[in-house]
Write an enzyme that holds these catalytic residues in place. Structure first.
Site, PDB file in Angstrom:
ATOM      1  N   CYS A 214     -64.636 -43.110  16.412  1.00 26.27           N
ATOM      2  CA  CYS A 214     -65.463 -42.254  15.775  1.00 26.27           C
ATOM      3  C   CYS A 214     -64.628 -40.726  15.693  1.00 26.27           C
ATOM      4  CB  CYS A 214     -67.044 -41.960  16.459  1.00 26.27           C
ATOM      5  SG  CYS A 214     -67.694 -43.739  16.665  1.00 26.27           S
ATOM      6  N   GLU A 215     -63.764 -40.863  15.055  1.00 28.69           N
ATOM      7  CA  GLU A 215     -62.743 -39.585  15.150  1.00 28.69           C
ATOM      8  C   GLU A 215     -62.139 -39.768  13.789  1.00 28.69           C
ATOM      9  OE1 GLU A 215     -61.906 -37.101  17.689  1.00 28.69           O
ATOM     10  OE2 GLU A 215     -63.372 -38.324  19.288  1.00 28.69           O
TER      11      GLU A 215
ATOM     12  N   TYR B  31     -44.580 -46.040  24.407  1.00 27.39           N
ATOM     13  CA  TYR B  31     -45.889 -44.888  24.286  1.00 27.39           C
ATOM     14  C   TYR B  31     -46.978 -45.582  23.673  1.00 27.39           C
ATOM     15  CZ  TYR B  31     -41.871 -42.238  26.448  1.00 27.39           C
ATOM     16  OH  TYR B  31     -40.822 -42.084  27.085  1.00 27.39           O
TER      17      TYR B  31
HETATM   18  C1  PLP Z   1     -40.173 -39.396  29.300  1.00 28.59           C
HETATM   19  C2  PLP Z   1     -38.995 -38.959  30.187  1.00 28.59           C
HETATM   20  C3  PLP Z   1     -37.861 -39.889  29.911  1.00 28.59           C
HETATM   21  C4  PLP Z   1     -37.671 -41.179  28.818  1.00 28.59           C
HETATM   22  O1  PLP Z   1     -37.625 -40.423  27.586  1.00 28.59           O
HETATM   23  P1  PLP Z   1     -37.427 -41.416  26.222  1.00 28.59           P
HETATM   24  O2  PLP Z   1     -37.576 -40.477  25.150  1.00 28.59           O
HETATM   25  O3  PLP Z   1     -38.349 -42.333  26.294  1.00 28.59           O
HETATM   26  O4  PLP Z   1     -36.121 -42.207  26.359  1.00 28.59           O
HETATM   27  C5  PLP Z   1     -36.817 -39.848  30.860  1.00 28.59           C
HETATM   28  N1  PLP Z   1     -36.821 -39.047  31.791  1.00 28.59           N
HETATM   29  C6  PLP Z   1     -37.822 -38.292  31.933  1.00 28.59           C
HETATM   30  C7  PLP Z   1     -37.676 -37.132  33.076  1.00 28.59           C
HETATM   31  C8  PLP Z   1     -38.771 -38.256  31.231  1.00 28.59           C
HETATM   32  O5  PLP Z   1     -39.773 -37.563  31.382  1.00 28.59           O
END
Ligand code: PLP
Length: 447
Positions: free
Chosen positions: A375-376, A405
């Site tokens: 509902c968005e 992610y």
């Molecule tokens: C998110 C993050 C990563 C990984 O980043 P990617 O873009 O997924 O490779 C590595 N180190 C730190 C400290 C992060 O916050």
């Protein structure tokens, strides 16, 4: 195709990791996260081999496990000899449950709670990446407390000397020109301590004086989904200059330099293709040259890939429902998932490649938005998608490049159970690594 593990069978079905996605959707139900285990392992090996070739012993890649964190992935990382990053007690717990050896783990985050710090230390995590001076103080205090607790215990003749290894997270002041929400290396950032303002130097001096802390080096992370040419090289130059300055000023030799994660992956056809091994080679050349001119030994080099290890190894399958055509406006194809399993459009306006898995032989001549069931109005997976015009209820919609992610950012919004993760390997084998949440699971903690 957007990735080399995607192809089309003669019957017009989409193949992922060599397996029929329509059959997988039938067997496991939708929504369904698929992960290509072979591709994950290949990506780990690409990083490891490049690190061996260009940086030598002690240097290695660490999987940033926030990209996709569940027990099986830590087992795979262990088998592949990858170090890991973790950012919470929950990720530490999951890694432990998977039997992952925390002597290869680095504990990140910009705000570790006292409980997190104690939990990590009790489980003997090898490294903390301290974000700021408060964290250095908190780690020092906890290490001192553990030491005196062991003395009071009286079981051993002498108190167990506790020295926690840490790295300091610094901001080199670089803008990697990615989305603002994932840009992290600028001076004005909630992450790290800036070199430019003198804070980095100050914290280094402070950390070196702490009796229960061993400073092993420095860390920076500039952002995510980075394609820009020389971002890592520029960061390396600034970080090495800082290392040389600390050597001159305090006689301190940094053992480790961690340049963070961030290599981009292909979500849509216009995204470039990155040759990871070659990029690492380019960064290594700059590092070696700078170490030489600064007169310092090359530290052990680490990088922290998350997205580039698991992103393209993922695909999500959905079943199409309502198809809405609004004359003069837009067409909408609704799916049986959405922002609860993939919030990235809502968060970043991220782009995705969507395919109609059971009709790959039909021309894609119907432009639509692929939208979720919540509902968005912002519950969108992708806009401006071209699907066959016969798309309708019961068709299978595949969204590519969802290995990073997605599951790790999933929620139960609208009380929607999270999909399972099914792993694919060897061209024909599949198995459930995370089972589908049930309706009962949704009420598990309700009293
Ligand atoms: C998110 C993050 C990563 C990984 O980043 P990617 O873009 O997924 O490779 C590595 N180190 C730190 C400290 C992060 O916050």
């Amino acid at each position: 195709m957007i990735a080399d593990n995607i192809s089309i069978a003669e019957n017009g079905h989409l193949l992922f990791a060599g397996q029929d996605t329509v059959e997988l959707a039938g067997q496991y139900g939708t929504p369904l996260y698929l992960l290509d285990e072979d591709m994950i392992r290949r990506s780990c090996r690409t990083y490891k081999e490049a690190f061996q070739k260009y940086f030598g012993p002690g240097s290695r890649p660490l999987y940033a496990s926030k990209a996709n964190s569940f027990k099986r992935i830590y087992q795979i990382m262990s088998e592949e000899g990858m170090g890991i990053d973790v950012v919470s007690s929950g990720e530490i717990y999951t890694a432990l449950k998977a039997g992952y050896d925390l002597s290869n783990a680095y504990f990140h985050s910009n705000n570790k709670t006292d409980a997190d710090i104690r939990y990590a230390m009790e489980n003997e995590i090898a490294y903390f990446v301290a974000d700021n001076i408060e964290e250095v103080k908190a780690v020092e205090a906890e290490a001192a407390r553990m030491e005196s607790a062991s003395a009071a215990d009286g079981a051993s003749a002498a108190p167990v000397r506790k020295r926690q290894k840490i790295l300091l997270r610094l901001t080199p002041g670089i803008d990697p020109h990615t989305y603002d929400a994932v840009s992290t290396g600028k001076v004005d950032s909630k992450f790290g301590s800036a070199i430019e303002t003198g804070q980095a130097r100050e914290i280094t001096e402070f950390a070196l004086k702490q009796p229960h802390i061993e400073l092993v080096g420095f860390h920076c992370h500039l952002g995510s989904q980075v394609f820009e040419e020389d971002v890592f090289e520029r960061a390396a130059v600034i970080m090495l200059q800082f290392i040389a300055d600390m050597k001159r000023e305090f006689g301190y030799t940094a053992q480790q330099l961690d340049l963070g994660g961030g290599f981009g992956v292909r979500y849509v056809d216009t995204d470039p293709y990155l040759d990871i091994a070659q990029k690492i080679g380019d960064v290594a050349a700059v590092i070696k040259e700078n170490c030489k001119s600064l007169g310092i030994d090359m530290p052990e080099i680490h990088m922290e890939p998350g997205r580039s290890i698991v992103g393209a190894a993922g695909m999500t399958l959905y079943t199409a429902g309502t198809v809405k055509k609004i004359p003069g406006y837009k067409n909408y194809v609704s799916i049986d998932g959405g922002m609860p399993d993939n919030p990235r459009f809502a968060l970043y306006k991220s782009r995705y490649t969507c395919l109609l898995a059971n009709k790959m032989n039909e021309p894609a001549d119907f432009t639509c938005s692929v939208v979720g069931r919540c509902c968005e109005s912002g519950d969108i997976i992708a806009e401006g998608v071209d699907l066959p015009s016969s798309v309708g209820r019961g068709d299978i919609v595949a969204v590519c490049t969802t290995g990073a992610y997605n599951y790790s950012m999933a929620s139960n919004y609208n009380r929607i159970p999270r999909p399972p993760i099914v792993m694919l390997r060897g061209g024909s084998e599949s198995y459930v690594a995370v089972r589908r949440e049930s309706l009962e699971d949704l009420c598990r903690n309700d009293l």
